[in-house]
Design an enzyme around this catalytic site. Structure first.
Site, PDB file in Angstrom:
ATOM      1  N   ASP A 291      -6.274  39.921   9.046  1.00  0.00           N
ATOM      2  CA  ASP A 291      -5.520  41.169   9.303  1.00  0.00           C
ATOM      3  C   ASP A 291      -4.676  41.561  10.377  1.00  0.00           C
ATOM      4  O   ASP A 291      -4.967  41.135  11.645  1.00  0.00           O
ATOM      5  CB  ASP A 291      -6.490  42.523   8.931  1.00  0.00           C
ATOM      6  CG  ASP A 291      -5.770  43.952   8.765  1.00  0.00           C
ATOM      7  OD1 ASP A 291      -5.714  44.332   7.998  1.00  0.00           O
ATOM      8  OD2 ASP A 291      -5.646  44.375  10.073  1.00  0.00           O
TER       9      ASP A 291
ATOM     10  N   ASN B 201       5.179  49.128  11.722  1.00  0.00           N
ATOM     11  CA  ASN B 201       6.469  49.400  10.939  1.00  0.00           C
ATOM     12  C   ASN B 201       7.001  50.782  11.277  1.00  0.00           C
ATOM     13  O   ASN B 201       8.231  50.966  11.110  1.00  0.00           O
ATOM     14  CB  ASN B 201       5.602  49.688   9.324  1.00  0.00           C
ATOM     15  CG  ASN B 201       5.772  48.376   8.499  1.00  0.00           C
ATOM     16  OD1 ASN B 201       6.568  47.647   8.593  1.00  0.00           O
ATOM     17  ND2 ASN B 201       4.771  48.466   7.622  1.00  0.00           N
TER      18      ASN B 201
ATOM     19  N   ASP C  13       8.506  43.488   6.907  1.00  0.00           N
ATOM     20  CA  ASP C  13       8.539  42.480   6.069  1.00  0.00           C
ATOM     21  C   ASP C  13       8.811  41.202   6.376  1.00  0.00           C
ATOM     22  O   ASP C  13       8.245  40.202   6.295  1.00  0.00           O
ATOM     23  CB  ASP C  13       9.777  42.663   4.809  1.00  0.00           C
ATOM     24  CG  ASP C  13       9.307  43.865   4.131  1.00  0.00           C
ATOM     25  OD1 ASP C  13       7.906  44.235   4.000  1.00  0.00           O
ATOM     26  OD2 ASP C  13       9.997  44.418   3.080  1.00  0.00           O
TER      27      ASP C  13
ATOM     28  N   GLU D   6      -1.289  44.034   4.888  1.00  0.00           N
ATOM     29  CA  GLU D   6      -0.809  43.153   5.879  1.00  0.00           C
ATOM     30  C   GLU D   6      -2.054  42.310   5.955  1.00  0.00           C
ATOM     31  O   GLU D   6      -2.206  41.296   7.118  1.00  0.00           O
ATOM     32  CB  GLU D   6      -0.636  43.822   7.433  1.00  0.00           C
ATOM     33  CG  GLU D   6      -2.037  44.695   7.559  1.00  0.00           C
ATOM     34  CD  GLU D   6      -2.024  46.297   7.039  1.00  0.00           C
ATOM     35  OE1 GLU D   6      -2.742  46.818   7.418  1.00  0.00           O
ATOM     36  OE2 GLU D   6      -1.359  46.242   6.049  1.00  0.00           O
TER      37      GLU D   6
END
Length: 424
Positions: free
Chosen positions: A299, A307, A316, A343
């Protein structure tokens, strides 16, 4: 040569079936390719098949009533003339339809039936089949019942004289003209064009040999029938080749689609569906071989903050780089890296023990750190890092149990400060 009465039924049956199959394939291909010339080609082969049946019936009548020849030989001769004249005539019409654009300046405003149509449909094929079969039936019945009223083509005893008949010369001229038109219009651009040219060449040779032989069951007559088989099978072989190639392309496309369906677009790793399938397969193999299976759940630390700070496009790109770094650490063919969700990533390590999975986890952590992706919003580090949960499944471990253990280990790594691995 010694007459072989059984040869004609065997030969005619083979030609009839082969040309019927060819006609069917052409009829099916017509609406798919949107080519009206194929409709006429299909009609030509269907007509040839129907007339071959008529000749076989006439031969049976001649054989049963008057020996090998007799009065019914006139019917067989006329059917042969109509058969070998009608086939190249319909091929010639197909070539006119095929080359309508190149021939337009010479034809002016003259239109021939289907020349103005652009999209053949199934109904057109049914209409053509009905027209051809009806025409063949009328010709067969007319010749069989009223052969006495028709000009004599052959000697009833020797079946000779066809070469001196004007009808024979007309048939030969029709075949030569159709062959020339095929070569002029198609120029051998496709394999189908070459197959059609071979068919017309074989038809022309058959007519020439039959006329030259002068009598049934002579050497030239047998050679003519052998050559005519080429007319029947050349286009069929082309279609069988095309079907084989098409089948191979479909298999490759299905394999490509299956691969694409298993790939996550953003990361270019396998997706969750493939992960689930692959882990089940790996656990079954491990149970059979009595081996352990390792699973890493990875993770990205504080990815939501990343983000929020840099935007989703940068997010991305970060996912893609991390995924490629994870994928680069995998070296064995049996290992699998996949995007688990959001993620999170997962790595399946078959036949791997505790030491091996910990070593792999360290390599993954270092690979992600070495990317050096700036993460100013992270309370853990100045660059993007990850936490990893490590679990080992013994032979017979269930899917859900192994995933749950790896997930618990991942949360333990997060509780202990992230940017590290943990196992339970």
């Amino acid at each position: 040569m010694t007459p072989l009465p059984a040869f004609v039924p065997a030969y005619t049956t083979a030609v009839t079936v082969t040309e019927l199959i060819t006609a069917y394939l052409l009829f099916v291909h017509t609406p798919l390719s949107r080519r009206f010339d194929l409709l006429w080609l299909a009609g030509a082969y269907l007509f040839s098949s129907a007339m071959a049946c008529g000749e076989l019936m006439a031969f049976r009548g001649a054989l049963s009533r008057n020996g090998l020849f007799g009065a019914d030989a006139q019917s067989a001769a006329w059917i042969w003339i109509l058969w070998h004249g009608g086939f190249p005539a319909m091929i010639a019409i197909a070539m006119v339809v095929n080359g309508r654009r190149r021939l337009a300046p010479k034809l002016g405003r003259v239109r021939f039936g289907a020349l103005g149509l652009r999209r053949p449909r199934t109904g057109h094929g049914l209409a053509m089949a009905g027209f051809v079969l009806g025409m063949a039936a009328i010709l067969d019945v007319t010749v069989t019942r009223f052969h006495a009223s028709l000009p004599v083509l052959v000697d009833g005893r020797t079946y000779s004289g066809l070469s001196h008949s004007p009808a024979g010369s007309i048939v030969l001229a029709l075949n030569v003209a159709a062959l020339a038109l095929v070569l002029r219009v198609t120029r051998g651009r496709t394999v189908l064009d070459l197959g059609l040219a071979i068919a017309l060449l074989a038809s022309t040779l058959e007519v020439a040999l039959t006329l030259e032989a002068g009598a049934r069951f002579s050497l030239g007559w047998y050679m003519a029938r052998a050559v005519s088989v080429v007319t029947a099978v050349s286009v069929l072989i082309v279609f069988l080749r095309e079907v084989t190639l098409l089948y191979a392309r479909v298999i490759r496309l299905n394999e490509r689609l299956a691969d694409q369906a298993a790939i996550d677009v953003t990361t270019a790793l396998f997706n969750r569906r493939h992960f689930n399938r692959q882990l089940n397969v790996t656990l079954r193999d491990a149970a059979r071989r009595r081996e352990t299976t390792a699973l890493l759940l990875i993770d990205i630390d504080h990815f939501k903050l990343f983000n929020d700070r840099y935007g989703h496009l940068a997010g991305d790109d970060c996912l893609h780089q991390v995924a490629q770094a994870i994928g680069a650490t995998i070296r064995r063919p049996g290992d699998t890296a996949a995007r688990y969700g959001g993620e999170e990533f997962a790595v399946i390590l078959p036949a791997t023990g505790l030491d091996g999975e910990r070593h792999m986890a360290e390599r993954v952590l270092e690979a992600i750190r070495s990317l050096g992706i700036t993460h100013a919003a992270s309370p853990t580090a100045a660059t993007v890092t990850a936490s990893i949960g490590v679990a080992t499944g013994s032979p017979g471990t269930r899917f859900d149990d192994l995933v749950r253990e790896a997930d618990d280990a991942l949360y333990a790594a997060k509780r202990e400060g992230r940017n590290q691995k943990a196992s339970v």
